[in-house]
Design a protein around this motif. Structure first.
Motif, PDB file in Angstrom:
ATOM      1  N   ALA A 197       1.043  -0.995   0.290  1.00 50.46           N
ATOM      2  CA  ALA A 197      -0.070   0.154  -0.258  1.00 50.46           C
ATOM      3  C   ALA A 197       0.854   1.498   0.161  1.00 50.46           C
ATOM      4  O   ALA A 197       0.397   1.987   1.070  1.00 50.46           O
ATOM      5  CB  ALA A 197      -1.153  -0.327   1.528  1.00 50.46           C
ATOM      6  N   LEU A 198       2.327   0.963  -1.128  1.00 55.05           N
ATOM      7  CA  LEU A 198       2.300   2.935  -0.887  1.00 55.05           C
ATOM      8  C   LEU A 198       2.378   3.446  -2.319  1.00 55.05           C
ATOM      9  O   LEU A 198       1.504   2.655  -3.283  1.00 55.05           O
ATOM     10  CB  LEU A 198       4.422   2.532  -1.286  1.00 55.05           C
ATOM     11  CG  LEU A 198       4.173   1.562  -0.201  1.00 55.05           C
ATOM     12  CD1 LEU A 198       5.908   1.125  -0.536  1.00 55.05           C
ATOM     13  CD2 LEU A 198       4.872   2.485   1.100  1.00 55.05           C
ATOM     14  N   ALA A 199       2.692   4.574  -2.283  1.00 53.89           N
ATOM     15  CA  ALA A 199       2.359   4.984  -3.505  1.00 53.89           C
ATOM     16  C   ALA A 199       3.271   5.412  -3.984  1.00 53.89           C
ATOM     17  O   ALA A 199       3.810   6.412  -3.907  1.00 53.89           O
ATOM     18  CB  ALA A 199       1.725   6.404  -3.322  1.00 53.89           C
ATOM     19  N   SER A 200       3.607   4.660  -4.920  1.00 54.39           N
ATOM     20  CA  SER A 200       4.667   5.091  -5.845  1.00 54.39           C
ATOM     21  C   SER A 200       5.499   5.543  -6.682  1.00 54.39           C
ATOM     22  O   SER A 200       6.651   5.773  -6.826  1.00 54.39           O
ATOM     23  CB  SER A 200       4.743   3.206  -6.533  1.00 54.39           C
ATOM     24  OG  SER A 200       3.936   3.532  -7.748  1.00 54.39           O
ATOM     25  N   HIS A 201       4.635   6.622  -6.664  1.00 56.96           N
ATOM     26  CA  HIS A 201       5.128   7.735  -7.702  1.00 56.96           C
ATOM     27  C   HIS A 201       5.684   8.333  -6.809  1.00 56.96           C
ATOM     28  O   HIS A 201       5.757   9.634  -6.524  1.00 56.96           O
ATOM     29  CB  HIS A 201       3.799   8.781  -8.358  1.00 56.96           C
ATOM     30  CG  HIS A 201       3.387   7.883  -9.579  1.00 56.96           C
ATOM     31  ND1 HIS A 201       2.065   7.241  -9.411  1.00 56.96           N
ATOM     32  CD2 HIS A 201       4.009   7.445 -10.776  1.00 56.96           C
ATOM     33  CE1 HIS A 201       2.051   6.321 -10.558  1.00 56.96           C
ATOM     34  NE2 HIS A 201       3.347   6.956 -11.807  1.00 56.96           N
ATOM     35  N   LEU A 202       5.001   9.065  -4.960  1.00 53.80           N
ATOM     36  CA  LEU A 202       5.559   9.280  -4.387  1.00 53.80           C
ATOM     37  C   LEU A 202       7.254   8.665  -3.993  1.00 53.80           C
ATOM     38  O   LEU A 202       7.295   7.605  -3.597  1.00 53.80           O
ATOM     39  CB  LEU A 202       4.687   9.837  -3.645  1.00 53.80           C
ATOM     40  CG  LEU A 202       3.644  10.010  -3.911  1.00 53.80           C
ATOM     41  CD1 LEU A 202       2.316  10.537  -2.922  1.00 53.80           C
ATOM     42  CD2 LEU A 202       3.378  11.601  -4.890  1.00 53.80           C
ATOM     43  N   PRO A 251      10.874   8.024  -5.904  1.00 51.91           N
ATOM     44  CA  PRO A 251       9.857   7.672  -6.401  1.00 51.91           C
ATOM     45  C   PRO A 251       9.475   6.604  -5.067  1.00 51.91           C
ATOM     46  O   PRO A 251      11.109   5.353  -5.952  1.00 51.91           O
ATOM     47  CB  PRO A 251       9.331   7.650  -7.274  1.00 51.91           C
ATOM     48  CG  PRO A 251      10.243   9.114  -7.628  1.00 51.91           C
ATOM     49  CD  PRO A 251      11.381   8.447  -6.903  1.00 51.91           C
ATOM     50  N   ARG A 285       7.826  20.296   5.040  1.00 55.32           N
ATOM     51  CA  ARG A 285       8.406  19.544   4.035  1.00 55.32           C
ATOM     52  C   ARG A 285       9.268  18.660   4.989  1.00 55.32           C
ATOM     53  O   ARG A 285       9.753  18.014   5.032  1.00 55.32           O
ATOM     54  CB  ARG A 285       8.503  19.717   2.583  1.00 55.32           C
ATOM     55  CG  ARG A 285       8.411  18.957   1.692  1.00 55.32           C
ATOM     56  CD  ARG A 285       8.835  19.553   0.025  1.00 55.32           C
ATOM     57  NE  ARG A 285       7.022  19.760  -0.655  1.00 55.32           N
ATOM     58  CZ  ARG A 285       7.217  19.169  -1.358  1.00 55.32           C
ATOM     59  NH1 ARG A 285       7.328  18.047  -1.338  1.00 55.32           N
ATOM     60  NH2 ARG A 285       5.715  19.498  -1.743  1.00 55.32           N
ATOM     61  N   LEU A 316       1.991   9.337   4.317  1.00 59.02           N
ATOM     62  CA  LEU A 316       0.696   9.500   3.925  1.00 59.02           C
ATOM     63  C   LEU A 316      -1.152   9.936   4.227  1.00 59.02           C
ATOM     64  O   LEU A 316      -0.875   9.105   5.223  1.00 59.02           O
ATOM     65  CB  LEU A 316       1.190   8.158   2.583  1.00 59.02           C
ATOM     66  CG  LEU A 316      -0.371   7.538   1.549  1.00 59.02           C
ATOM     67  CD1 LEU A 316       0.003   8.852   0.939  1.00 59.02           C
ATOM     68  CD2 LEU A 316      -0.465   6.255   0.919  1.00 59.02           C
ATOM     69  N   GLU A 329       6.947  10.801   1.508  1.00 62.19           N
ATOM     70  CA  GLU A 329       5.804  11.290   2.040  1.00 62.19           C
ATOM     71  C   GLU A 329       5.069  10.189   1.168  1.00 62.19           C
ATOM     72  O   GLU A 329       3.592   9.987   2.734  1.00 62.19           O
ATOM     73  CB  GLU A 329       5.637  11.934   0.229  1.00 62.19           C
ATOM     74  CG  GLU A 329       6.257  12.928   0.370  1.00 62.19           C
ATOM     75  CD  GLU A 329       5.456  14.041  -0.963  1.00 62.19           C
ATOM     76  OE1 GLU A 329       3.975  14.336  -1.065  1.00 62.19           O
ATOM     77  OE2 GLU A 329       5.687  14.520  -1.962  1.00 62.19           O
ATOM     78  N   ASP A 373      10.611   3.398  -7.892  1.00 61.30           N
ATOM     79  CA  ASP A 373      12.379   3.287  -7.708  1.00 61.30           C
ATOM     80  C   ASP A 373      13.166   2.312  -6.828  1.00 61.30           C
ATOM     81  O   ASP A 373      14.239   2.171  -7.423  1.00 61.30           O
ATOM     82  CB  ASP A 373      12.776   4.113  -8.977  1.00 61.30           C
ATOM     83  CG  ASP A 373      12.086   4.986  -9.916  1.00 61.30           C
ATOM     84  OD1 ASP A 373      10.981   4.186 -10.742  1.00 61.30           O
ATOM     85  OD2 ASP A 373      12.335   5.758 -10.017  1.00 61.30           O
TER      86      ASP A 373
END
Ligand code: ATP
Ligand code: MG
Lengths: 328, 257
Positions: free
Chosen positions: B92-97, B147, B123, B105, B101, B150
């Protein structure tokens, strides 16, 4: 050896993304048109025209960028613009109090009706879970029909002349018009929202992995609806700017807006798959179709070629995006 | 059998997906400061139980108690507010962030003053706290601004585990936290689980790695066909017996007799 470095270079360009591509394309267009029509294309009047033409499209493309951020599409852009413009125009025409108040009321009506249309699409996408392309196709039909029913298909006239004189055509230094300034302000606000606020970060997270966001306790449906409503409000603002610029509703004039807005956003480097957007890229992206259109007119080329060129450029942009995604 | 005071008690949970009864009255208890292993064959209902406790997919019936008080875990927010954090099987990770972040989340830290009201995120502070969290947990995430899509599988897992450890106040549930990991990182997660317990939390670990489960857990609960069929102190049982319990070999033997 050399093939390796070429592959490396290609990869680098693709990973850096199309912001580089969009700047490059824009520069090429500017250079080519300047060379082909030296005095004309670079004249103050023409530059002012390009900026002015871009203003409404910037507002729409920035809204499209928000929708892309959550991984959706909104086909109803032009339809909402026209519809809220008609409602705003009706109010301004009917108002018999002070002109300033009438115009302010018209603006509010445009914004509110745009937001309401966006919220409707958003609610259907988020709660009824109808894919956004289909939802907004339906909303587009609904609103286009409603617009024609309200007006009988005839553009409304009789808007206060002050609307055009003081807003649509107000110009600073003969180059920057008020709508252009409004457009840039909208772009900056949305860029800041996306970059630096909880709302913006959650918007990107939603486009990246909605389920992950839901699991940390965020109401992702409501959030998606809010994003659509915000985009709708931008369409409404664009509708108002359009009234101010043309001093009439332009019922038949916005069927191409959606294509241009998404072309700009995707060309600018925003991902059609959600989670990655750049408002700066979008703004630069807007100047591609706008410059093409203007350049063709200046050069006396049939402006319909602009649509062909824009469609082609969009495909290149999507190809680059898809390629990048598959590289991951 | 439970070694400490109960923290989480789950009784008679039932979850049905169409024709499939994923949980058929499952019960389980996790004590305070206890590390409990949850094992079972594929499709036994382990992930379904995790999702029922985390409110992601609430149970159709049954009761859940947290520190003795009845809890309605109808949404992820409800479970979160009770101090329960989950490392999901899919992370459950946001791969673009990036890692920072993802750690925050949906729970971003905000700037002070007017900016706070406007929803501006802080930030720098998030980055500082994230760095601290990774250091405390002795996790090495190479670049906090890459991100997470990656990152390597192991690093992604580390981010998901760190997020749970950072936010959990009572219980961390991990659904196969080592499935994507090599032996070195598996060992790391094991150490991390113990460290989390030292910080006063309880841990429920779902895993197919039976030797590891026996190694790090105080107690093991065995699931079969949507039911808990055994709960044993990990010192009292071996891998062979666990496999028999999971597959129902014993039951079959009994039937044959
Ligand atoms: N969303 C769903 N829709 C339909 N059936 C489901 C769903 N989620 C789980 N199931 C079914 O419920 C049963 C239990 O699944 P669950 O994921 O809980 O098993 P598990 O013990 O976690 O297995 P694994 O070890 O493979 O992760 C399975 O038969 C599965 O097919
Ligand atoms: Mg599972």
């Amino acid at each position: 050896m050399s093939s390796l470095s070429v592959a490396d270079l290609r990869k680098r360009i693709l990973y850096r993304g199309s912001p580089a591509l969009v700047w490059f394309t824009l520069v090429v267009l500017l250079v080519v048109f300047s060379a082909m029509a030296p005095g004309l294309f670079t004249s103050k009047v023409n530059i002012s025209n390009i900026l002015s033409d871009a203003s409404i499209l910037i507002v729409l493309a920035v809204a499209a960028t928000l929708i892309l951020a959550v991984g959706d599409f909104d086909l109803s852009i032009g339809a909402v613009l026209v519809f809220s413009g008609i409602l705003g125009a009706k109010v301004m025409i009917a108002w018999d109090g002070g002109v300033g108040t009438g115009i302010a009321l018209g603006l509010v009506v445009c914004l509110v009706s745009g937001a309401a249309c966006g919220a409707l699409s958003g609610a259907l996408v988020a709660y009824a879970r109808i894919p956004s392309i289909i939802t907004t196709l339906g909303v587009m039909g609904l609103l286009t029909g409603a617009s024609n029913l309200i007006t009988g298909g005839v553009d409304l006239r009789g808007l206060p002349p002050e609307l055009t004189r003081n807003i649509g055509n107000r110009s600073f230094g003969d180059v920057v018009s008020l709508p252009t300034i409004v457009a840039f302000v909208v772009a900056i606000i949305v860029a800041v929202i996306i970059r630096s606020t909880v709302f913006g970060r959650n918007t990107l997270a939603l486009g990246s992995n909605a389920e992950a966001l839901r699991r940390v306790g965020v109401d992702v449906r409501f959030h998606r609806m809010k994003v659509f409503a915000l985009a709708g409000m931008c369409y409404g603002l664009a509708g108002f700017l359009s009234l101010a610029k043309y001093s009439t509703t332009t019922i038949a004039g916005h069927s191409n807006d959606m294509l241009q807005a998404y072309t700009a956003a995707i060309l600018g480097g925003s991902s059609p798959f959600g989670g990655v957007v750049t408002v700066v890229g979008t703004v630069v992206g807007v100047f591609i179709p706008t410059t093409l259109q203007n350049g063709f007119v200046v050069l006396g080329i049939d402006p319909f070629w602009q649509q062909v060129a824009v469609g082609g450029v969009l495909l290149v942009a999507v190809f680059v995006q898809t390629y990048r995604k598959n590289q991951r | 059998m439970i070694l400490t005071e109960p923290l989480l008690e789950v009784r008679d949970l039932e979850v049905t997906f169409g024709h499939i009864q994923a949980l058929r009255g499952a019960s389980l208890t996790v004590g305070k400061h206890e590390i409990v292993g949850l094992v079972g064959d594929n499709g036994a209902g382990k992930s379904t139980l995790v999702k029922a406790i985390s409110g992601v997919r609430p149970a159709d019936s049954g009761q859940i108690y947290v520190e003795g008080a009845p809890a309605t875990l109808g949404s992820p927010a409800a479970s979160r507010d009770l101090g329960i954090e989950v490392v999901y099987q899919d992370l459950a990770l946001a791969s673009h962030l990036d890692s920072v972040e993802n750690l925050f989340l949906g729970r971003q830290l905000r700037r002070g003053g007017v900016l706070r009201a406007l929803g501006f995120v802080d930030r720098a502070e998030m980055r500082r706290v994230a760095t601290e969290t990774f250091v405390t947990l002795k996790m090495t995430v190479k670049d906090l601004s890459t991100p997470v899509g990656d990152l390597s599988g192991g690093q992604r897992q580390a981010v998901a585990v760190a997020r749970a450890a950072h936010w959990a106040e009572r219980l961390i549930i991990m659904d196969e936290p080592t499935a994507a990991l090599g032996p070195v990182q598996t060992e790391q997660v094991g150490k991390m689980i113990r460290r989390v317990r030292e910080h006063g939390l309880s841990v429920l670990v779902v895993s197919h790695d039976l030797p590891q489960v026996l190694d790090i857990c105080d107690r093991v609960v065995v699931f079969r066909h949507g039911l808990a069929v055994a709960s044993v102190a990990s010192g009292d049982i071996g891998v062979r017996d666990l496999v028999d319990l999971m597959s129902g070999a014993e039951a079959a033997d009994e039937e044959e007799l």
